[in-house]
Design an enzyme around this catalytic site. Structure first.
Site, PDB file in Angstrom:
ATOM      1  N   THR A 186       0.876  -1.171   0.000  1.00 27.31           N
ATOM      2  CA  THR A 186       0.000   0.000   0.000  1.00 27.31           C
ATOM      3  C   THR A 186       0.912   1.220   0.000  1.00 27.31           C
ATOM      4  O   THR A 186       2.072   1.136   0.417  1.00 27.31           O
ATOM      5  CB  THR A 186      -0.881   0.045   1.260  1.00 27.31           C
ATOM      6  OG1 THR A 186      -0.023   0.172   2.390  1.00 27.31           O
ATOM      7  CG2 THR A 186      -1.712  -1.207   1.402  1.00 27.31           C
ATOM      8  N   GLU A 331      -5.730  -4.088  -0.758  1.00 27.83           N
ATOM      9  CA  GLU A 331      -6.044  -5.303   0.009  1.00 27.83           C
ATOM     10  C   GLU A 331      -7.171  -6.112  -0.626  1.00 27.83           C
ATOM     11  O   GLU A 331      -7.515  -7.185  -0.151  1.00 27.83           O
ATOM     12  CB  GLU A 331      -6.449  -4.910   1.438  1.00 27.83           C
ATOM     13  CG  GLU A 331      -5.311  -4.376   2.304  1.00 27.83           C
ATOM     14  CD  GLU A 331      -5.111  -2.871   2.178  1.00 27.83           C
ATOM     15  OE1 GLU A 331      -5.559  -2.292   1.157  1.00 27.83           O
ATOM     16  OE2 GLU A 331      -4.516  -2.271   3.083  1.00 27.83           O
ATOM     17  N   LYS A 443     -15.035  15.736  12.415  1.00 24.30           N
ATOM     18  CA  LYS A 443     -16.012  15.586  13.491  1.00 24.30           C
ATOM     19  C   LYS A 443     -16.264  16.961  14.102  1.00 24.30           C
ATOM     20  O   LYS A 443     -15.413  17.491  14.795  1.00 24.30           O
ATOM     21  CB  LYS A 443     -15.500  14.594  14.539  1.00 24.30           C
ATOM     22  CG  LYS A 443     -15.371  13.218  13.906  1.00 24.30           C
ATOM     23  CD  LYS A 443     -14.833  12.180  14.839  1.00 24.30           C
ATOM     24  CE  LYS A 443     -14.776  10.856  14.114  1.00 24.30           C
ATOM     25  NZ  LYS A 443     -13.440  10.304  13.929  1.00 24.30           N
ATOM     26  N   TRP A 448     -20.738  14.389  11.877  1.00 24.86           N
ATOM     27  CA  TRP A 448     -19.641  14.105  10.956  1.00 24.86           C
ATOM     28  C   TRP A 448     -19.835  14.894   9.661  1.00 24.86           C
ATOM     29  O   TRP A 448     -20.953  14.955   9.132  1.00 24.86           O
ATOM     30  CB  TRP A 448     -19.610  12.609  10.615  1.00 24.86           C
ATOM     31  CG  TRP A 448     -19.058  11.771  11.725  1.00 24.86           C
ATOM     32  CD1 TRP A 448     -18.874  12.168  13.026  1.00 24.86           C
ATOM     33  CD2 TRP A 448     -18.630  10.415  11.644  1.00 24.86           C
ATOM     34  NE1 TRP A 448     -18.357  11.131  13.764  1.00 24.86           N
ATOM     35  CE2 TRP A 448     -18.196  10.043  12.947  1.00 24.86           C
ATOM     36  CE3 TRP A 448     -18.559   9.482  10.611  1.00 24.86           C
ATOM     37  CZ2 TRP A 448     -17.702   8.772  13.229  1.00 24.86           C
ATOM     38  CZ3 TRP A 448     -18.072   8.216  10.900  1.00 24.86           C
ATOM     39  CH2 TRP A 448     -17.644   7.871  12.183  1.00 24.86           C
TER      40      TRP A 448
HETATM   41  P1  ADP Z   1      -3.576   3.467  -0.059  1.00 29.71           P
HETATM   42  O1  ADP Z   1      -4.026   4.783  -0.659  1.00 29.71           O
HETATM   43  O2  ADP Z   1      -3.803   3.371   1.409  1.00 29.71           O
HETATM   44  O3  ADP Z   1      -2.277   2.981  -0.495  1.00 29.71           O
HETATM   45  P2  ADP Z   1      -5.229   2.071  -1.951  1.00 29.71           P
HETATM   46  O4  ADP Z   1      -4.501   2.696  -3.059  1.00 29.71           O
HETATM   47  O5  ADP Z   1      -5.465   0.650  -1.960  1.00 29.71           O
HETATM   48  O6  ADP Z   1      -4.517   2.335  -0.601  1.00 29.71           O
HETATM   49  O7  ADP Z   1      -6.530   2.888  -1.722  1.00 29.71           O
HETATM   50  C1  ADP Z   1      -7.681   2.374  -1.150  1.00 29.71           C
HETATM   51  C2  ADP Z   1      -8.525   3.484  -0.639  1.00 29.71           C
HETATM   52  O8  ADP Z   1      -8.754   4.458  -1.645  1.00 29.71           O
HETATM   53  C3  ADP Z   1      -9.890   3.032  -0.229  1.00 29.71           C
HETATM   54  O9  ADP Z   1      -9.897   2.465   1.045  1.00 29.71           O
HETATM   55  C4  ADP Z   1     -10.661   4.345  -0.293  1.00 29.71           C
HETATM   56  O10 ADP Z   1     -10.454   5.129   0.862  1.00 29.71           O
HETATM   57  C5  ADP Z   1     -10.024   5.046  -1.449  1.00 29.71           C
HETATM   58  N1  ADP Z   1     -10.834   4.860  -2.661  1.00 29.71           N
HETATM   59  C6  ADP Z   1     -10.649   3.989  -3.658  1.00 29.71           C
HETATM   60  N2  ADP Z   1     -11.580   4.144  -4.620  1.00 29.71           N
HETATM   61  C7  ADP Z   1     -12.403   5.152  -4.209  1.00 29.71           C
HETATM   62  C8  ADP Z   1     -13.553   5.786  -4.752  1.00 29.71           C
HETATM   63  N3  ADP Z   1     -14.072   5.459  -5.926  1.00 29.71           N
HETATM   64  N4  ADP Z   1     -14.119   6.764  -4.015  1.00 29.71           N
HETATM   65  C9  ADP Z   1     -13.621   7.135  -2.826  1.00 29.71           C
HETATM   66  N5  ADP Z   1     -12.523   6.591  -2.279  1.00 29.71           N
HETATM   67  C10 ADP Z   1     -11.917   5.608  -2.949  1.00 29.71           C
END
Ligand code: ADP
Length: 547
Positions: A186, A331, A443, A448
């Site tokens: 990630t 994940e 918050k 929220w």
């Molecule tokens: P990270 O940014 O932690 O490395 P990822 O690239 O796997 O992890 O991103 C996953 C996260 O991205 C999701 O848990 C969510 O918060 C956000 N995300 C992914 N797609 C969308 C979407 N279409 N709208 C809003 N948030 C999104």
């Protein structure tokens, strides 16, 4: 009683072999680091993937050992997808936008044995090769004559020389479908990078699901441009689904700016593209002022962060391109939901349809989801009640590779469910909408505020290119939102006018207390706004009523 059908293990090698046999002439076009356009077929790709597998044998790389890539989207990277995983090794796709120190950290954590890199990333390799004791071979994804003469990198090999030395008579091994196939860290927006370790089974099942009509809807008649990088959750699984369907693949290489993407779409008659909102912002930013139109693009998957309504409208109404808003995570391989309409929505007004399209969509078969409150109690699907989003399914992570970051702690599932860290609503039709990441929710006075809602309103203003909303500590309200914005080139808007723009679009108490104008937005390694950096930048900032 057991069924009497064959139990052939699901394997990544079978995807490329299928494509080679049934879509042997199917095209794969890549813009190369060298600057030119490279073309070949699935048949060629399969042949070279086998040669790569044979080369890994020759280098003594054992089954299960990690082979890393630091590369753009291109045909050699595709060969690694199949050659490394298909032969039983684990492909570790590294995000080159991470800090070199962090790259060295993930390489040691993964214990990479071989690293293959595009020449663009030679400076990274030069900076870190001394800090990666596990790496036995550095391989430049180029011809022998492109190798730098005195790079200082020990045992630097040319990928093309390696491949040319093989017989091409390789046969893929068969093994348990639960064998590890690839891994992706990630981007660390929520702490230390953590690795998801995918399996052949999870990858092939995900490839099937992703190709379905109401998911990515990929067919042999498509020409697909995955702009989403192959180092970001396997380009959302598109290379696998493309091989499974025989779709033409078009890879942008290093050309990620609006003009390069537009030119490639037109040249290769791309019907289908996929990427994060930032990329499409750049594309639209190139097309609008130049009065350009698409001649072939029909659909685009937008995900990774919330797709602003203004972008959905621009694609749908102005350019006639259907937007598939999708949600997922590293994940989750990554697909969880995609927003496609049901037949009941077709009779709705355009405004009604738009309300549905803004959501992140319905769960795809294979993904089970629910929202829960702080006590873990399941919440109703009424489209209003929000809670922590949990998921489970055959391509959802069970535990991280070697625990969480440095700590080696195993992040537990909650009664078998993976906690996504997102806050969401789910409506009666099963459409999920992300209200926020739990750490980004503001918050205020016990209520929220969704930072995504506040950002969407700002980017709907004609002068605003990007917006990030964060909460600022407040003695009375706990937190109050402010919005940091980047203006479009040459556009003007005052703080007062932007705050006025919120009136009628958000409840009074949700309207930000202030606007901060930025020249550039801090961006993370996966093209998402980096709110942690923004908070750091604004650490001395004071809300107007506290000054
Ligand atoms: P990270 O940014 O932690 O490395 P990822 O690239 O796997 O992890 O991103 C996953 C996260 O991205 C999701 O848990 C969510 O918060 C956000 N995300 C992914 N797609 C969308 C979407 N279409 N709208 C809003 N948030 C999104």
């Amino acid at each position: 009683m057991l069924g009497l059908m064959q139990s052939q293990p699901l394997s990544i090698s079978s995807l490329i072999e299928f494509a080679a046999r049934h879509h042997g002439e199917g095209e794969i076009v890549s813009r190369r680091v060298e600057g030119d356009l490279h073309r070949y077929t699935y048949k060629d790709a399969a042949q070279r993937a086998r040669q790569l597998a044979e080369a890994l044998d020759a280098l003594g790389v054992q089954p299960g050992e990690r082979v890393a890539s630091i590369a753009w989207n291109g045909y050699r990277h595709l060969e690694m997808y199949f050659g490394v995983s298909g032969s039983g090794r684990v492909l570790h796709t590294i995000n080159p936008r991470m800090h070199p120190e962090q790259i060295a950290w993930v390489m040691s954590h993964a214990q990479d044995q071989v690293v293959c890199f595009d020449m663009t990333f030679l400076p990274i390799v030069k900076a870190i090769h001394g800090k990666c004791p596990s790496v036995r071979h550095w391989v430049a994804l180029c011809d022998a004559d492109k190798l730098p003469p005195d790079s200082g990198i020990p045992n630097l090999l040319s990928y093309e020389v390696l491949l040319a030395a093989q017989t091409g008579n390789y046969r893929w091994p068969e093994f348990d479908e639960n064998t590890a196939s690839s891994m992706c860290y990630t981007s660390g927006t929520t702490g230390n990078p953590k690795a998801a370790l995918y399996s052949h089974r999870s990858t092939v099942l995900h490839a099937y699901a992703a190709a379905l009509p109401d998911v990515m809807g990929i067919s042999a008649r498509d020409s697909i441009l995955p702009v989403v990088p192959m180092f970001h959750v396997n380009a959302w699984g598109i290379p696998y689904s493309a091989a499974l369907t025989g779709a033409k693949l078009v890879f942008p290489g290093p050309g990620m700016d609006g003009k390069s993407i537009y030119d490639l779409i037109e040249l290769e008659q791309v019907s289908y593209a996929a990427g994060v909102p930032t990329i499409w912002q750049m594309l639209l930013g190139h097309m609008e002022p130049n009065g350009l139109r698409f001649s072939s693009l029909k659909r685009t998957v937008i995900g990774g962060s919330a797709c602003p309504p203004a972008m959905i409208t621009a694609f749908n109404d102005h350019y006639g391109v259907e937007v598939l808003h999708a949600w997922g995570m590293t994940e989750m391989s990554p697909l969880g939901t995609v927003c496609t309409l049901k037949s009941k929505h077709l009779a709705m007004s355009e405004e009604g349809k738009m309300k549905v399209r803004l959501k992140q969509g319905r769960a795809i078969f294979g993904i089970d989801m629910k929202i829960v409150n702080a006590e873990g109690k399941e919440l109703p699907w009424d489209g209003k009640t929000y809670g922590d989003l949990l998921v489970k399914g055959p391509w959802v992570l069970r535990e991280y590779f070697q625990g969480v970051g440095d700590t080696h702690a195993v992040m537990p599932l909650v009664n078998g469910w993976f906690p996504t860290g997102d806050v969401a609503t789910i409506d009666a039709d099963g459409y999920m909408q992300i209200t926020d990441r739990s750490k980004d929710v503001i918050k205020s006075g016990g209520e929220w505020i969704s930072s995504i809602d506040i950002e969407n309103i700002a980017v709907a203003h004609p002068a605003i290119a990007m917006a990030a909303c964060i909460g600022m500590a407040h003695p009375k309200w706990d937190e109050r939102p402010i919005v940091a914005v980047v203006k479009k080139p040459g556009a003007e808007v005052s703080r007062e006018d932007l705050l006025k723009f919120y009136e009628g679009k958000a409840a009074k108490w949700q309207i930000p207390d202030d606007v901060v104008f930025l020249d550039t937005m801090p961006m993370g390694a996966t093209g998402k706004m980096q709110k942690s950096k923004l908070r750091e930048l604004l650490k001395d900032y004071q809300l107007p009523d506290l000054r």
